[in-house]
Design an enzyme around this catalytic site. Structure first.
Site, PDB file in Angstrom:
ATOM      1  N   ARG A   1      -2.625 -14.270  -2.214  1.00 33.27           N
ATOM      2  CA  ARG A   1      -2.790 -14.554  -0.770  1.00 33.27           C
ATOM      3  C   ARG A   1      -3.350 -15.960  -0.528  1.00 33.27           C
ATOM      4  O   ARG A   1      -3.074 -16.573   0.498  1.00 33.27           O
ATOM      5  CB  ARG A   1      -3.660 -13.488  -0.116  1.00 33.27           C
ATOM      6  CG  ARG A   1      -3.040 -12.094  -0.239  1.00 33.27           C
ATOM      7  CD  ARG A   1      -3.577 -11.111   0.769  1.00 33.27           C
ATOM      8  NE  ARG A   1      -3.287  -9.746   0.349  1.00 33.27           N
ATOM      9  CZ  ARG A   1      -2.105  -9.120   0.505  1.00 33.27           C
ATOM     10  NH1 ARG A   1      -1.113  -9.731   1.099  1.00 33.27           N
ATOM     11  NH2 ARG A   1      -1.939  -7.881   0.078  1.00 33.27           N
TER      12      ARG A   1
ATOM     13  N   ARG B   1       1.520   4.270  -3.046  1.00 34.94           N
ATOM     14  CA  ARG B   1       1.227   5.675  -2.720  1.00 34.94           C
ATOM     15  C   ARG B   1       2.477   6.544  -2.799  1.00 34.94           C
ATOM     16  O   ARG B   1       2.421   7.700  -3.233  1.00 34.94           O
ATOM     17  CB  ARG B   1       0.599   5.756  -1.328  1.00 34.94           C
ATOM     18  CG  ARG B   1      -0.844   5.215  -1.301  1.00 34.94           C
ATOM     19  CD  ARG B   1      -1.233   4.833   0.130  1.00 34.94           C
ATOM     20  NE  ARG B   1      -2.647   4.555   0.307  1.00 34.94           N
ATOM     21  CZ  ARG B   1      -3.231   3.385   0.033  1.00 34.94           C
ATOM     22  NH1 ARG B   1      -2.530   2.383  -0.460  1.00 34.94           N
ATOM     23  NH2 ARG B   1      -4.527   3.226   0.265  1.00 34.94           N
TER      24      ARG B   1
ATOM     25  N   ARG C   1     -13.338  -6.928 -11.376  1.00 31.89           N
ATOM     26  CA  ARG C   1     -13.536  -6.306 -10.054  1.00 31.89           C
ATOM     27  C   ARG C   1     -14.321  -5.000 -10.188  1.00 31.89           C
ATOM     28  O   ARG C   1     -14.182  -4.282 -11.176  1.00 31.89           O
ATOM     29  CB  ARG C   1     -12.181  -6.111  -9.371  1.00 31.89           C
ATOM     30  CG  ARG C   1     -11.524  -7.473  -9.140  1.00 31.89           C
ATOM     31  CD  ARG C   1     -10.210  -7.374  -8.443  1.00 31.89           C
ATOM     32  NE  ARG C   1     -10.349  -6.868  -7.087  1.00 31.89           N
ATOM     33  CZ  ARG C   1      -9.322  -6.558  -6.307  1.00 31.89           C
ATOM     34  NH1 ARG C   1      -8.082  -6.683  -6.761  1.00 31.89           N
ATOM     35  NH2 ARG C   1      -9.521  -6.115  -5.087  1.00 31.89           N
TER      36      ARG C   1
ATOM     37  N   ASP D   1      -6.981  -8.156   4.516  1.00 31.45           N
ATOM     38  CA  ASP D   1      -6.150  -9.003   3.648  1.00 31.45           C
ATOM     39  C   ASP D   1      -5.640 -10.249   4.369  1.00 31.45           C
ATOM     40  O   ASP D   1      -5.081 -11.149   3.738  1.00 31.45           O
ATOM     41  CB  ASP D   1      -4.956  -8.200   3.112  1.00 31.45           C
ATOM     42  CG  ASP D   1      -5.411  -7.147   2.101  1.00 31.45           C
ATOM     43  OD1 ASP D   1      -6.513  -7.293   1.534  1.00 31.45           O
ATOM     44  OD2 ASP D   1      -4.674  -6.168   1.902  1.00 31.45           O
TER      45      ASP D   1
ATOM     46  N   SER E   1     -13.634   1.146   2.359  1.00 30.35           N
ATOM     47  CA  SER E   1     -12.537   0.827   1.443  1.00 30.35           C
ATOM     48  C   SER E   1     -11.508   1.946   1.421  1.00 30.35           C
ATOM     49  O   SER E   1     -11.814   3.078   1.049  1.00 30.35           O
ATOM     50  CB  SER E   1     -13.087   0.611   0.025  1.00 30.35           C
ATOM     51  OG  SER E   1     -12.043   0.691  -0.909  1.00 30.35           O
TER      52      SER E   1
ATOM     53  N   LYS F   1     -12.291  -9.415  -3.930  1.00 27.07           N
ATOM     54  CA  LYS F   1     -10.823  -9.289  -3.950  1.00 27.07           C
ATOM     55  C   LYS F   1     -10.289  -9.969  -5.220  1.00 27.07           C
ATOM     56  O   LYS F   1     -11.044 -10.218  -6.153  1.00 27.07           O
ATOM     57  CB  LYS F   1     -10.245  -9.895  -2.669  1.00 27.07           C
ATOM     58  CG  LYS F   1     -10.626  -9.108  -1.410  1.00 27.07           C
ATOM     59  CD  LYS F   1     -10.024  -7.729  -1.440  1.00 27.07           C
ATOM     60  CE  LYS F   1     -10.460  -6.887  -0.265  1.00 27.07           C
ATOM     61  NZ  LYS F   1     -10.079  -5.478  -0.416  1.00 27.07           N
TER      62      LYS F   1
ATOM     63  N   SER G   1       0.836  -1.214   0.000  1.00 28.03           N
ATOM     64  CA  SER G   1       0.000   0.000   0.000  1.00 28.03           C
ATOM     65  C   SER G   1       0.866   1.258   0.000  1.00 28.03           C
ATOM     66  O   SER G   1       0.589   2.232  -0.717  1.00 28.03           O
ATOM     67  CB  SER G   1      -0.893   0.023   1.245  1.00 28.03           C
ATOM     68  OG  SER G   1      -1.796  -1.047   1.222  1.00 28.03           O
TER      69      SER G   1
HETATM   70  C1  S3P Z   1      -5.671  -1.464   0.030  1.00 28.36           C
HETATM   71  C2  S3P Z   1      -6.922  -1.493   0.574  1.00 28.36           C
HETATM   72  C3  S3P Z   1      -7.694  -2.726   0.753  1.00 28.36           C
HETATM   73  C4  S3P Z   1      -6.803  -3.964   0.672  1.00 28.36           C
HETATM   74  C5  S3P Z   1      -5.850  -3.894  -0.476  1.00 28.36           C
HETATM   75  C6  S3P Z   1      -4.951  -2.688  -0.367  1.00 28.36           C
HETATM   76  C7  S3P Z   1      -4.997  -0.157  -0.145  1.00 28.36           C
HETATM   77  O1  S3P Z   1      -8.660  -2.814  -0.265  1.00 28.36           O
HETATM   78  O2  S3P Z   1      -7.594  -5.116   0.590  1.00 28.36           O
HETATM   79  O3  S3P Z   1      -5.042  -5.060  -0.523  1.00 28.36           O
HETATM   80  O4  S3P Z   1      -3.772  -0.120  -0.344  1.00 28.36           O
HETATM   81  O5  S3P Z   1      -5.705   0.855  -0.070  1.00 28.36           O
HETATM   82  P1  S3P Z   1     -10.104  -2.104  -0.112  1.00 28.36           P
HETATM   83  O6  S3P Z   1      -9.876  -0.672   0.033  1.00 28.36           O
HETATM   84  O7  S3P Z   1     -10.827  -2.420  -1.380  1.00 28.36           O
HETATM   85  O8  S3P Z   1     -10.714  -2.748   1.077  1.00 28.36           O
END
Ligand code: S3P
Length: 436
Positions: free
Chosen positions: A390, A28, A123, A315, A166, A342, A24
Site C-alpha cells: 500500500r 474467507r 507482526r 487500509d 481488529s 501493519k 478479505s
Molecule cells: C483485514 C483486517 C484489517 C486490515 C487487513 C485485512 C481482514 O486488519 O487491515 O488488511 O481481512 O480481516 P486488522 O484486523 O488487523 O485491523
C-alpha cells in the site's frame, strides 16, 4: 528492484476500470469453502500473492482447489475433513491469512505450524493467541510472533472481549468457534469489517450481530455448504484510483462493481467530507453491497479523524494522508496506532515517503498532522515501498501530480494485493474509454 515512474504528469486520468476482487473476501471464501460440504466457486477471486498463500495452505491441508484465471473451484472437505500438513504452512506476507487460519486450525484433531516472510514474522500474534486460548486453544508463539505451533484441541464455548479493534482477531475467534461445542460470543472494541459474519451466514451457518454492532454470536450447530459467489472489487484497491482522480486535475474515472460494505467505505466518507466529487451508483447483489463509483478531480478541504473513524478506513490511511497533502488546510489523524503493526510501521513509512515529496507532515504516536497548503517540493530521493504494497501504490499515485519522472524501489510488493495495478494506472493515464 527500482522502477522508473511514468513520463510525468498526465493531462488527467480518464476511463473505466474494474479493480481485482476483494482480498478479505477472497481469503474467507477459500477457508469457508474448504470446510463446507460440496463445491464452492469463487468468481473474480483475487489472484494476488496474499490470497495464493491461503490457497496453497489449504491445498497442503488436503483440500482440492483448482484455479482457472480468476475463478477458483474448491471441493469442500466438510467440517471434519482437513488433514495435517506434512510441511509448515508458509503464509508469506499475509497477516489476514495467518490470523484467520490460526482460528480455523485451533480446533482440528491435528497439529499445524505457521511461518511467514520477514515482515510477517515481526507482526504481533499474541492478539490471536490470547482470545483463542479462552476457547481452550493451544497456540505456541516464538516471542509473540511466528513461527506458531498449533496443537489442535477440542474447543469449548466462551464470551471473548477483544482488546484491539481488529477484524482479523474477531474472525479468528469466529472460525475457531465453528469447531466449539457451544455458541461463541465476541465483543469488539469498535465495529470492524463484517465479511466473516456475512459469509458464514451465506454458507448456511448462523451468526447474529447485536444492535450495538459490537457483540457477535456464532452458533456452531449448522453444517456449511458450498456456494457460488462473485467477489466484489476491492474497495481498498479502488481507493488508489479514487485518490488519483481526486488529486490529478482534469480527471474523471469510473470504477465498476466495487464492494461497498459499510464497514469498509470510510474512504468514501472521508472524500465526501473533504469536498471530493464522488457519485455512488448501487447495483443489485446478494450478500455484499456492490456499486459503481464515479470520481472527478476536486479542490479538497482538510479533515480530522479520530479512533472511531479508523476501522472503516484502516487500509486507506496512507491515501487519506495523500489527500490531506493536497487539501487547503491542516488535517489530523489520531487513534490510528494500529497502523504501526501493519506490513510496515505505516505511520513511519507514510511520513518518510511524503517528506520526500516535500509535504509538511508531522508524525504522532497514533497518527499524523499534515498541512496541505504547502507546495510540494520533491527532494529528488527515490521513493520506496519499504516492502509494503500500500505504501508503494500510494507513492505511485502521488507521482501522478509531479511534472518530472521519478523512481520507486521495492515496487514488487504491489503484487501482494494488486497484481494489475500498473496496467490499470497506464490505462487511465492513456484515457482508455474516455468519459464525458
Ligand atoms: C483485514 C483486517 C484489517 C486490515 C487487513 C485485512 C481482514 O486488519 O487491515 O488488511 O481481512 O480481516 P486488522 O484486523 O488487523 O485491523
Amino acid at each position: 528492484m527500482t522502477m522508473q515512474l511514468g513520463a510525468g504528469r498526465p493531462n488527467g486520468l480518464h476511463g473505466t476500470i474494474r479493480v481485482p476482487g476483494d482480498k478479505s473476501i477472497s481469503h474467507r471464501g477459500l477457508m469457508l469453502g474448504a470446510i463446507s460440504t460440496g463445491t464452492t466457486v469463487l468468481h473474480h477471486f483475487l489472484t494476488a500473492a496474499d490470497c495464493l498463500s491461503t490457497l496453497n495452505a489449504l491445498k497442503q491441508l488436503g483440500v482440492d482447489i483448482a484455479r482457472d484465471a480468476d475463478t477458483v473451484t474448491v471441493r469442500g472437505n466438510g467440517r471434519h475433513g482437513l488433514h495435517a500438513a506434512d510441511q509448515p504452512l508458509d503464509m508469506g506476507n499475509a497477516g489476514t491469512a495467518t490470523r484467520l487460519l490460526a482460528g480455523l486450525l485451533a480446533g482440528q484433531p491435528f497439529n499445524s505450524t505457521l511461518i511467514g516472510d520477514a515482515s510477517l514474522s515481526q507482526r504481533p500474534m499474541t492478539r490471536v493467541e490470547r482470545p483463542l486460548a479462552q476457547l481452550g486453544a493451544q497456540l505456541e508463539l516464538t516471542d509473540g510472533h511466528l513461527p506458531m505451533q498449533i496443537t489442535g484441541q477440542p474447543l469449548h464455548a466462551a464470551t471473548v472481549q477483544l482488546a484491539v479493534a481488529s477484524a482479523q482477531v474477531k474472525s479468528a475467534v469466529l472460525l475457531a468457534g465453528l469447531f466449539a461445542d457451544q455458541p461463541t460470543t465476541v465483543i469488539e472494541k469498535l465495529p470492524t469489517r463484517d465479511h466473516t459474519e456475512r459469509l458464514i451466514n451465506a454458507f448456511g451457518g448462523r451468526v447474529t450481530t447485536a444492535r450495538d454492532r459490537r457483540t457477535i454470536t456464532l452458533d456452531p450447530n449448522n453444517q456449511l455448504s458450498g456456494q457460488t459467489l462473485t467477489v466484489p472489487g476491492d474497495v481498498s484497491s479502488a481507493a488508489f484510483f479514487l485518490t488519483a482522480a481526486s488529486i490529478v486535475p482534469n480527471s474523471h474515472v469510473r470504477l465498476e462493481k466495487v464492494g461497498l460494505n459499510p464497514t469498509r467505505t470510510g474512504i468514501l466518507t472521508v472524500l465526501q467530507r473533504m469536498g471530493g466529487h464522488v457519485t455512488v451508483t448501487p447495483r443489485e447483489n446478494p450478500g455484499e453491497p456492490l456499486g459503481d463509483l464515479d470520481v472527478r478531480f476536486a479542490k479538497l478541504r482538510p479533515i480530522q479523524l479520530g479512533a472511531a473513524d479508523i476501522p472503516a478506513v484502516i487500509d486507506e490511511l496512507p491515501l487519506v494522508a495523500l489527500l490531506a497533502a493536497t487539501a487547503d488546510g491542516i488535517s489530523e489523524v489520531s487513534g490510528a496506532q494500529e497502523l504501526r503493526v501493519k506490513e510496515t510501521d505505516r505511520i513511519n513509512t507514510i511520513v518518510t515517503e511524503l517528506k520526500k515529496l516535500g509535504v509538511a507532515i508531522t508524525e504522532k504516536t497514533d497518527g499524523f498532522i499534515i498541512d496541505g497548503r504547502q507546495t510540494w517540493q520533491p527532494t529528488g530521493q527515490p521513493f520506496a515501498s519499504h516492502g509494503d504494497h500500500r505504501i508503494g501504490m500510494m507513492m505511485a499515485i502521488a507521482t501522478q501530480r509531479l511534472d518530472q519522472p521519478t523512481t520507486l524501489t521495492g515496487e514488487k510488493a504491489i503484487g501482494i494485493s494488486y497484481p494489475t495495478f500498473w496496467q490499470d494506472l497506464d490505462r487511465l493515464r492513456n484515457g482508455a474509454g474516455v468519459l464525458a
